[in-house]
Scaffold this motif. Structure first.
Motif, PDB file in Angstrom:
ATOM      1  N   ILE B  33      13.050  -7.887  -8.059  1.00  0.00           N
ATOM      2  CA  ILE B  33      13.761  -6.626  -8.241  1.00  0.00           C
ATOM      3  C   ILE B  33      13.046  -5.635  -9.148  1.00  0.00           C
ATOM      4  O   ILE B  33      12.589  -5.994 -10.242  1.00  0.00           O
ATOM      5  CB  ILE B  33      15.170  -6.923  -8.814  1.00  0.00           C
ATOM      6  N   LEU B  34      12.975  -4.391  -8.696  1.00  0.00           N
ATOM      7  CA  LEU B  34      12.562  -3.309  -9.587  1.00  0.00           C
ATOM      8  C   LEU B  34      13.827  -2.709 -10.183  1.00  0.00           C
ATOM      9  O   LEU B  34      14.680  -2.189  -9.455  1.00  0.00           O
ATOM     10  CB  LEU B  34      11.789  -2.218  -8.824  1.00  0.00           C
ATOM     11  N   ILE B  81       6.348   3.031  -7.312  1.00  0.00           N
ATOM     12  CA  ILE B  81       5.749   2.554  -6.047  1.00  0.00           C
ATOM     13  C   ILE B  81       4.675   1.503  -6.340  1.00  0.00           C
ATOM     14  O   ILE B  81       4.642   0.439  -5.709  1.00  0.00           O
ATOM     15  CB  ILE B  81       5.148   3.744  -5.258  1.00  0.00           C
ATOM     16  N   ASN B  82       3.848   1.806  -7.338  1.00  0.00           N
ATOM     17  CA  ASN B  82       2.792   0.857  -7.692  1.00  0.00           C
ATOM     18  C   ASN B  82       3.356  -0.458  -8.214  1.00  0.00           C
ATOM     19  O   ASN B  82       2.836  -1.528  -7.895  1.00  0.00           O
ATOM     20  CB  ASN B  82       1.837   1.481  -8.720  1.00  0.00           C
ATOM     21  N   LEU B  83       4.407  -0.382  -9.012  1.00  0.00           N
ATOM     22  CA  LEU B  83       5.017  -1.614  -9.537  1.00  0.00           C
ATOM     23  C   LEU B  83       5.508  -2.504  -8.395  1.00  0.00           C
ATOM     24  O   LEU B  83       5.321  -3.719  -8.405  1.00  0.00           O
ATOM     25  CB  LEU B  83       6.192  -1.270 -10.474  1.00  0.00           C
ATOM     26  N   ILE B  84       6.150  -1.882  -7.405  1.00  0.00           N
ATOM     27  CA  ILE B  84       6.663  -2.674  -6.280  1.00  0.00           C
ATOM     28  C   ILE B  84       5.523  -3.300  -5.487  1.00  0.00           C
ATOM     29  O   ILE B  84       5.566  -4.477  -5.120  1.00  0.00           O
ATOM     30  CB  ILE B  84       7.549  -1.804  -5.365  1.00  0.00           C
ATOM     31  N   ARG B  85       4.477  -2.508  -5.257  1.00  0.00           N
ATOM     32  CA  ARG B  85       3.336  -3.036  -4.495  1.00  0.00           C
ATOM     33  C   ARG B  85       2.627  -4.142  -5.276  1.00  0.00           C
ATOM     34  O   ARG B  85       2.328  -5.206  -4.734  1.00  0.00           O
ATOM     35  CB  ARG B  85       2.355  -1.910  -4.174  1.00  0.00           C
ATOM     36  N   ALA B 108      11.611   4.013  -2.902  1.00  0.00           N
ATOM     37  CA  ALA B 108      11.936   3.199  -1.715  1.00  0.00           C
ATOM     38  C   ALA B 108      11.191   3.685  -0.479  1.00  0.00           C
ATOM     39  O   ALA B 108      10.657   2.895   0.295  1.00  0.00           O
ATOM     40  CB  ALA B 108      13.443   3.229  -1.469  1.00  0.00           C
ATOM     41  N   ALA B 109      11.169   5.008  -0.321  1.00  0.00           N
ATOM     42  CA  ALA B 109      10.505   5.590   0.845  1.00  0.00           C
ATOM     43  C   ALA B 109       8.983   5.513   0.711  1.00  0.00           C
ATOM     44  O   ALA B 109       8.262   5.375   1.705  1.00  0.00           O
ATOM     45  CB  ALA B 109      10.952   7.045   1.021  1.00  0.00           C
ATOM     46  N   GLY B 110       8.512   5.604  -0.520  1.00  0.00           N
ATOM     47  CA  GLY B 110       7.067   5.681  -0.748  1.00  0.00           C
ATOM     48  C   GLY B 110       6.332   4.362  -0.562  1.00  0.00           C
ATOM     49  O   GLY B 110       5.163   4.352  -0.173  1.00  0.00           O
ATOM     50  N   VAL B 111       7.008   3.255  -0.813  1.00  0.00           N
ATOM     51  CA  VAL B 111       6.318   1.954  -0.771  1.00  0.00           C
ATOM     52  C   VAL B 111       5.675   1.676   0.592  1.00  0.00           C
ATOM     53  O   VAL B 111       4.483   1.355   0.657  1.00  0.00           O
ATOM     54  CB  VAL B 111       7.269   0.812  -1.196  1.00  0.00           C
ATOM     55  N   PRO B 112       6.417   1.792   1.692  1.00  0.00           N
ATOM     56  CA  PRO B 112       5.771   1.484   2.981  1.00  0.00           C
ATOM     57  C   PRO B 112       5.002   2.669   3.567  1.00  0.00           C
ATOM     58  O   PRO B 112       4.452   2.558   4.660  1.00  0.00           O
ATOM     59  CB  PRO B 112       6.958   1.125   3.891  1.00  0.00           C
ATOM     60  N   TYR B 113       4.964   3.788   2.854  1.00  0.00           N
ATOM     61  CA  TYR B 113       4.305   4.987   3.394  1.00  0.00           C
ATOM     62  C   TYR B 113       2.869   5.054   2.880  1.00  0.00           C
ATOM     63  O   TYR B 113       2.630   4.918   1.677  1.00  0.00           O
ATOM     64  CB  TYR B 113       5.082   6.240   2.970  1.00  0.00           C
ATOM     65  N   SER B 131      11.945   1.437   4.558  1.00  0.00           N
ATOM     66  CA  SER B 131      12.013   1.750   3.132  1.00  0.00           C
ATOM     67  C   SER B 131      12.648   0.563   2.395  1.00  0.00           C
ATOM     68  O   SER B 131      13.463  -0.163   2.968  1.00  0.00           O
ATOM     69  CB  SER B 131      12.852   3.014   2.917  1.00  0.00           C
ATOM     70  N   VAL B 132      12.267   0.391   1.142  1.00  0.00           N
ATOM     71  CA  VAL B 132      12.777  -0.745   0.359  1.00  0.00           C
ATOM     72  C   VAL B 132      14.289  -0.583   0.135  1.00  0.00           C
ATOM     73  O   VAL B 132      14.745   0.505  -0.212  1.00  0.00           O
ATOM     74  CB  VAL B 132      12.044  -0.805  -1.007  1.00  0.00           C
TER      75      VAL B 132
END
Lengths: 388, 388
Positions: B33-34, B81-85, B108-113, B131-132
């Protein structure tokens, strides 16, 4: 307010021509489809053909369950369950009014359930989480069934009408095209308008405190019906009135005005008892019973009926008691419903006092029914007697 | 009405102690979890500790992104985004106000983009369907971010604020416990009340026809705010007022009053330009700008402002023109906002006419902005000048 959960993931596709999205929506769930519909009005308006054409384009395998009754019966539901099991179908498309949709929901819950379906309808068992997914195309404004998990089913053998609610049978999508409601006859249009208002009342007269927003939203829906219904019954083919009324019906019973309140629902319980014994139209029964129910309520707790009078019927409260305002509010409601042509007495459906005791018993699901002003057996009998 | 789709599957858990459902809700999505939060108020009220305890009980792996700004910045979003990746996280839990939630949605939107996130925020690219997933615990009434797919992000380097909307970033669940809002300071409570009303206005002043129900529901929310906000600002610790205001905020911007209408949104565009250049609180900016915007509107199309005056501020329409009623309605709005302590001039935030041209340019996302009365560059500049 009470603590509450609100979770209504039904996707609404509203407006002219939305049926063109049917293929896209349905393919997410599967192509082996039980098509559920009623007495054939969808054939008259050409909707049946349109639906079949759309489904053929995606090479759907279609099994039909037509002839669903206005008060849908347990026997019909069981027929549908067997069709799905026999043909290994994976989606239910319900095309019609509230009864068709309610029937579809009971089928959806019954397929994966291995006990007696009536247990689910009477809330002795829960609808399974793997209920068959449903999509709907609604053809009449009123029940709100297109955006809720409610299903009302009649056991005609025992003359019992019961209902259950489950998020597991919420439609995945519902197509609301006001054009499809243009041909709804005057009588059913009136019943729908009455039913919408009654759905608001059931939640407006709640047993909770501190819910002013929910009440004001209820009043907004009531005013919208009161403003539109009289014009609509004089101009049944008017798209603009139909679209307002369709949205009124959906929002009156999608959980919105019931957030955080303990609703009443006794009028519906009484009407269900009447129409289980006599098979009369639900909206007609409601129009007759609700004002008598409200009179009973006003005698015990007049304040909310008074509020209704001031905020919805524009009564001037100056110098009046709540009891006076409540009495005037009920008069306004009676006059309004009479003005659009709703029935006022059960005798108009040929119902006399012979089965009052049976109807009362059928309504009394517990020692007391309803929450705003709980009703005893004696209260219900009096309300029914006044309704004759 | 316009044809529309409405699909809002966010699960709302409303009321005291709903945090006890956090574990159950979150485990459906994953345990890496973030945790996104703001300036630390959630630590002061003990919420941070509660959340951590709940997450520890399910052995969650937690990475924190604290310090999200009141006008959340692109740089912070990119950090998330970086933390999630980097940590391969699978869920975002946003705990805080609208800014924290908006930041979470952009993450959420940025992670898979794989392009530049700013493209999504400025609507040049769409938020991906994968999106996450997000859950939220909201701590302030106002933005409605807990039940919508909106996200407002500021690019501080270019002094630009932009927003996107996507169903793919709708919270899967949102915990709305009014107790968590009890400690919101007076100033933010005022801003929240203003913002809720402004969200209604943006949709109430729409460029569509035949939407009386949506308008009446908007009026219901406005009346609910007008009734509750003055009592709340004098009694900040009152649970009952807080619960009403929390629900007001959620329903003002969850798609309900925007069904089938083409909304305006120019007041928000202008305010976003102001707060992108000067970093002032959004609700404060709105309180200053909205009445001047409404004056401009009333000069061109007074009828809806007049309707607002009659239905929400109880103006007596007898013998008055729409223009007169509109003028009185705006006066009522000004007086109401002043009465709860909202700011009235940009100069109260130290803003003078120096950057009027820059703010105007930032607001003009197109040749004209807004739909009810489209505004030109000159109109926006005039509204800003009047707001100084």
């Amino acid at each position: 307010m009470e603590n509450f959960e609100f979770h209504n993931p039904t996707k609404i596709l509203f407006g002219k021509g939305q049926i063109s999205n049917l293929k896209k929506e349905i393919t997410a769930y599967g192509k082996r489809i039980l098509l559920v519909y009623g007495g054939g009005s969808i054939k008259k308006i050409g909707l049946y053909d349109k639906v079949i054409r759309e489904l053929e384009e995606i090479d759907a395998y279609i099994v039909e369950l037509g002839g669903v009754e206005p008060n849908p019966r347990l026997t019909t539901v069981n027929k549908g369950i067997n069709l799905i099991r026999d043909h290994q179908l994976d989606f239910i498309l319900a095309v019609g009014g509230g009864s068709v949709l309610d029937c579809a929901k009971a089928i959806a819950a019954g397929v994966p359930y291995h006990g007696d379906l009536w247990d689910i309808v009477t809330n002795k068992a829960k609808a399974p989480s793997n209920s068959v997914p449903i999509g709907t195309i609604i053809t009449i404004a009123g029940t709100g069934s297109e955006m809720n998990g409610n299903s009302v089913i009649t056991n005609w053998e025992t003359k019992t009408k019961a209902f259950f609610n489950s998020n597991h049978v919420l439609p995945r999508f519902s197509i609301l095209d006001p054009e499809l409601t243009l041909s709804v006859p005057r009588e059913q249009t009136i019943y729908g308008s009455v039913d919408i208002m009654a759905h608001v009342f059931e939640q407006y007269f709640h047993a909770s405190s501190n819910a002013p927003l929910q009440e004001r939203i209820g009043e907004a829906i009531l005013r919208s019906v009161i403003e539109t219904a009289p014009k609509l019954v004089e101009d049944l083919n008017n798209y603009k009135y139909r679209e307002i009324m369709l949205l009124n019906g959906t929002l009156a019973l999608n959980g919105l005005t019931g957030m955080g309140v303990n609703p009443d629902w006794s009028t519906h319980l009484i009407e269900h008892a009447v129409s289980a014994v006599h098979d009369i139209p639900h909206g007609g029964g409601i129009a007759i019973i609700a004002p008598h129910w409200m009179e009973h309520v006003a005698a015990v707790r007049p304040e909310k009926v008074a509020q209704l009078g001031v905020r919805v019927f524009d009564l001037d409260p100056t110098g009046k008691t709540d009891a006076q305002l409540a009495s005037e509010a009920i008069q306004c409601l009676r006059e309004f419903w009479a003005s659009i042509g709703a029935p006022t007495k059960l005798s108009q459906y040929g119902i006399d006092d012979k089965e009052i005791e049976l109807m009362t018993e059928r309504a009394m699901l517990a020692d007391r029914i309803g929450n705003y002003v709980p009703l005893t057996h004696k209260d219900v009998k009096k309300i029914l007697r006044n309704s004759l």
